[in-house]
Design a protein around this motif. Sequence first.
Motif, PDB file in Angstrom:
ATOM      1  N   ARG A  92      -2.133   7.838   3.146  1.00 53.60           N
ATOM      2  CA  ARG A  92      -1.977   8.733   2.160  1.00 53.60           C
ATOM      3  C   ARG A  92      -1.816  10.206   3.009  1.00 53.60           C
ATOM      4  O   ARG A  92      -1.277  11.058   2.789  1.00 53.60           O
ATOM      5  CB  ARG A  92      -3.325   8.953   1.136  1.00 53.60           C
ATOM      6  N   LYS A 129      -5.103   2.576   3.406  1.00 57.00           N
ATOM      7  CA  LYS A 129      -4.665   3.314   2.363  1.00 57.00           C
ATOM      8  C   LYS A 129      -4.934   4.836   2.613  1.00 57.00           C
ATOM      9  O   LYS A 129      -3.835   5.475   2.217  1.00 57.00           O
ATOM     10  CB  LYS A 129      -5.341   2.634   0.985  1.00 57.00           C
ATOM     11  N   ASP A 130      -6.002   5.117   2.804  1.00 52.22           N
ATOM     12  CA  ASP A 130      -6.241   6.510   3.215  1.00 52.22           C
ATOM     13  C   ASP A 130      -5.335   6.983   4.317  1.00 52.22           C
ATOM     14  O   ASP A 130      -5.084   8.197   4.383  1.00 52.22           O
ATOM     15  CB  ASP A 130      -7.793   6.720   3.609  1.00 52.22           C
ATOM     16  N   GLN A 145       2.193   1.697  -3.358  1.00 49.74           N
ATOM     17  CA  GLN A 145       1.435   2.095  -4.503  1.00 49.74           C
ATOM     18  C   GLN A 145       0.934   3.833  -4.142  1.00 49.74           C
ATOM     19  O   GLN A 145       1.019   4.230  -5.319  1.00 49.74           O
ATOM     20  CB  GLN A 145       0.041   1.460  -4.121  1.00 49.74           C
ATOM     21  N   VAL A 146       0.935   3.894  -3.095  1.00 51.69           N
ATOM     22  CA  VAL A 146       0.458   5.466  -2.714  1.00 51.69           C
ATOM     23  C   VAL A 146       1.822   6.203  -3.066  1.00 51.69           C
ATOM     24  O   VAL A 146       1.614   7.487  -3.808  1.00 51.69           O
ATOM     25  CB  VAL A 146       0.307   5.727  -1.214  1.00 51.69           C
ATOM     26  N   VAL A 202       0.842  -1.320   0.021  1.00 52.76           N
ATOM     27  CA  VAL A 202      -0.045   0.114   0.081  1.00 52.76           C
ATOM     28  C   VAL A 202       0.895   1.070   0.002  1.00 52.76           C
ATOM     29  O   VAL A 202       0.536   2.156  -0.642  1.00 52.76           O
ATOM     30  CB  VAL A 202      -0.997   0.129   1.123  1.00 52.76           C
TER      31      VAL A 202
END
Length: 336
Positions: A323, A319-320, A273-274, A270
Amino acid sequence: MEKKTKVVVVGGTGYLGQHLLQAFAEDRYDVAFTHHSCPLPGLLLDAFPHFPSFHVDLKTGLGFHSISHHFGQRLSGLKSTICFQPDVVVNCAALSVPRVCEQDPDSALSINVPSSLVNWLSSSFQTKHKTLLIHLSTDQVYEGVKSFYKEEDETLAVNVYGKSKVAAELLIRDKCQNFVILRSSIIFGPQTLSPLPKILPVQWMDSVLQKGDTVDFFHDEYRCPIYVTDLVIIILRLIDRWVLSDDKQMRLVLNAGGPDRLSRVQMAEVVAQVRGHDLSLIKHVSASSVDRGVVSPADISMDITKLIQTLDISPTSFKDGVRLTLQSESRSHILS
């Protein structure tokens, strides 16, 4: 004039403690916090000049009674000794590195089992039921042999850290009239106002992947990491519920995790990816292939249904949260 909620944060210089102090900066709280290391970081003193701090030794309890008297004097504006009774005590203090606990089990038990704190609460105040203790426990109280543990499941810790936290829960259940035990998973999020020497998980994953070297991550240990802001919101909602309650009765155990069951590999993916890192840098290894000096439970993912229903909260996805964490770090670098 609205009555302020009186809060003591035990372990206010730690990761969660500092994030809580920021949240308590609103005018509706009167806050004190404890610390063990000296001297206090200047950044903390500058950020919270109106929050009195108290040096407390959790092993002996030395320092707790000074909170009752000196903070009471401050709130009353009187020179005479006034016994201050907090509405809420939040215990964030712990020896939380499992390997260190394994090496020094005596310290782990004397710090993580909050006997001195419980004794202070039970001996200092005539109206004991008017103070709520919110205690941070851990998902490592679970054995780790299945997925999505519920609060009612048996606690069978496999290492000293987990066992010390089980003992703490038993003490609190037995000795405290009102409490909330929060079994927290890995806490992640932005760095604190006064940066900590400890490695923060998301920031570490980002930094090692940014270097472009391959890194080993466990694929067979599972947790439900929780975004620090969510944990702060949980504590604030518990405090509000307590302050507004008429009967002043609360005895709760809650799994405090995020909504995602993840291995370390999945967490690193994750982050990659971010940030746009190369996923091929993430190498899958078994936890059993590395000697960390401590037994670690394999799957201590938690069912957080009770948390969601009790507090009407929607925890942030991993994920949030990643971020938001990395955006906050980028802003901090720009400002500095």
